[in-house]
Scaffold this motif. Structure first.
Motif, short mmCIF file in Angstrom:
data_model
loop_
_atom_site.label_atom_id
_atom_site.label_comp_id
_atom_site.label_asym_id
_atom_site.label_seq_id
_atom_site.Cartn_x
_atom_site.Cartn_y
_atom_site.Cartn_z
N UNK A 79 0.56 -1.14 0.25
CA UNK A 79 0.27 -0.57 0.22
C UNK A 79 1.14 1.12 -0.03
N UNK A 80 1.00 2.01 -0.76
CA UNK A 80 0.92 3.55 -0.85
C UNK A 80 0.14 4.67 -0.90
N UNK A 81 0.34 5.94 0.32
CA UNK A 81 -0.70 6.78 0.36
C UNK A 81 0.22 8.29 1.02
N UNK A 82 -0.53 9.01 0.52
CA UNK A 82 0.32 9.86 0.98
C UNK A 82 -0.63 11.75 0.87
N UNK A 83 -1.23 12.18 1.44
CA UNK A 83 -2.10 12.43 1.54
C UNK A 83 -2.23 14.19 2.64
N UNK A 84 -2.01 15.14 2.50
CA UNK A 84 -1.83 16.47 3.02
C UNK A 84 -3.31 17.39 2.67
N UNK A 85 -3.94 17.33 4.30
CA UNK A 85 -5.41 17.78 4.03
C UNK A 85 -6.18 18.86 4.89
N UNK A 86 -6.78 19.91 4.46
CA UNK A 86 -7.33 20.37 5.03
C UNK A 86 -8.77 20.78 5.06
N UNK A 87 -9.15 20.84 6.13
CA UNK A 87 -11.11 21.32 6.88
C UNK A 87 -10.47 22.31 7.31
N UNK A 88 -12.18 22.55 7.83
CA UNK A 88 -12.85 24.03 8.53
C UNK A 88 -13.46 23.37 9.55
N UNK A 89 -14.07 23.47 10.69
CA UNK A 89 -14.26 23.27 11.86
C UNK A 89 -15.28 24.75 12.15
N UNK A 90 -16.52 24.68 12.65
CA UNK A 90 -17.33 25.14 13.18
C UNK A 90 -17.73 24.84 14.39
N UNK A 91 -17.97 26.47 15.80
CA UNK A 91 -18.24 25.92 16.87
C UNK A 91 -18.98 26.72 17.09
N UNK A 92 -20.37 26.29 18.42
CA UNK A 92 -20.84 26.51 18.87
C UNK A 92 -21.28 26.66 20.31
N UNK A 93 -21.36 27.82 21.00
CA UNK A 93 -20.99 27.57 22.23
C UNK A 93 -22.66 27.67 22.80
#
Length: 338
Positions: A79-93
């Protein structure tokens, strides 16, 4: 060369006069990049955590850059895999104030162990400080790591289907007419013994485990969730076929899960033959669901037997994510976790 019906089934060549790459034994290569990109997005999007400060959720997966592939060399998968990930999180108090931040995973790779994975979580620069950032850096990071671990598991099981064919499919003897006899479909509540899975001709090591979860609903309502086709389609978010009776078949999650209801005791117990479609042909686990009335809550115990050892973690994660958590989120049965 082995005779037909003898020896290692990878060397059976009756249907190939030239014996070239029989059952993908010598070499196979698959590009898993597009599949991986979609799988990573589906696993990350919607992840949520909460505590007394509020709730946070992954609302966007903006960057999935990299590649993945699988190579088969003489029966060994590489197996070969190589990833660069970016995501957005949203919070609510709890007071209703909303926040936004980012998640970055720069080194998801076959060269790095999952515990060494860098998960960088931050709050956007224009946002005021909030305790929700700490929530995301602890519980949120754990959830992300778990999801990425699931991706690796799916890559090594779901996507590799057909790359190596070590089972005796086509070699084992047909089932007898007795093993194919139609199960009598009686009313819910009838007792029956659970039939053994058909013999596949291949022995695989199996394991057993149990899980418990508490739902804020009655045993009757929770019992119905597993047998009603419309309700199953609702919590799986996909078309499903469910024959909610003893002997009835089910097929869920685009055919990735299938089986048969072997025993139904109203509000108390469901026994089913259950399998992922990537398991060796005709191998089923036995899943027993026991519903216990706890007043305003129902405790559900799942006992799983005959699960392939290599599939233990994937099966646990699948039941937790695609059954327990999905049912709670869809029908509002959320309660404390065990």
């Amino acid at each position: 060369m082995a005779k037909w019906g003898e020896g290692d089934p990878r060397w059976i060549v009756e249907e190939r006069a030239d014996a070239t790459n029989v059952n993908n034994w010598h070499w196979t290569e698959r590009d898993a990049t597009n599949w991986s990109s979609d799988k990573l997005k589906s696993l990350l999007l919607g992840l949520s955590v909460e505590n007394e400060e509020g709730v946070c959720e992954v609302t966007e997966v903006g960057k999935v850059e990299g590649e993945a592939s699988i190579n088969n060399r003489k029966g060994k998968l590489i197996f070969f895999y190589e990833w660069n990930l970016k995501a957005t999180w949203t919070g609510k108090s709890k007071s209703g104030i909303k926040y936004k931040g980012s998640i970055e995973v720069p080194n998801l790779s076959d060269e790095n162990d999952m515990e060494d994975l860098d998960i960088n979580i931050s709050l956007n620069k224009d946002e005021p400080e909030t305790p929700l950032t700490a929530l995301m850096k602890t519980k949120g990071a754990d959830k992300v790591r778990e999801a990425l671990g699931s991706y690796v598991g799916f890559l090594k099981t779901e996507f590799t289907q057909g790359m190596i064919l070590p089972t005796a499919n086509g070699v084992s003897k047909p089932q007898s007419s007795q093993s194919k006899a139609k199960v009598d479909k009686t009313q819910v509540g009838a007792e029956s013994s659970t039939a053994a899975p058909p013999n596949t001709g291949v022995k695989i090591p199996t394991c057993k485990f149990s899980m418990k979860e508490t739902f804020l609903t009655s045993p009757a309502e929770l019992f119905r969730v597993f047998l009603n086709q419309e309700m199953v389609q609702a919590f799986t978010h996909a078309p499903a076929t469910v024959e909610g009776e003893r002997g009835g078949k089910f097929r869920l999650l685009d055919g990735n899960v299938l089986g048969e209801f072997m025993e139904l005791v109203y509000e108390q117990k469901i026994v089913m033959k259950w399998r992922y479609n990537t398991w060796p042909c005709e191998h089923y686990a036995t899943i027993t669901l026991t519903f216990c009335d706890r007043g305003s809550e129902t405790e559900l115990k799942a006992e799983c037997r005959g699960v392939p050892e290599s599939e233990e973690e994937r099966t646990k994660h699948g039941w937790q994510r695609y059954y327990f958590e999905a049912i709670k989120q869809t029908f509002g049965y959320g309660a404390r976790l065990y």
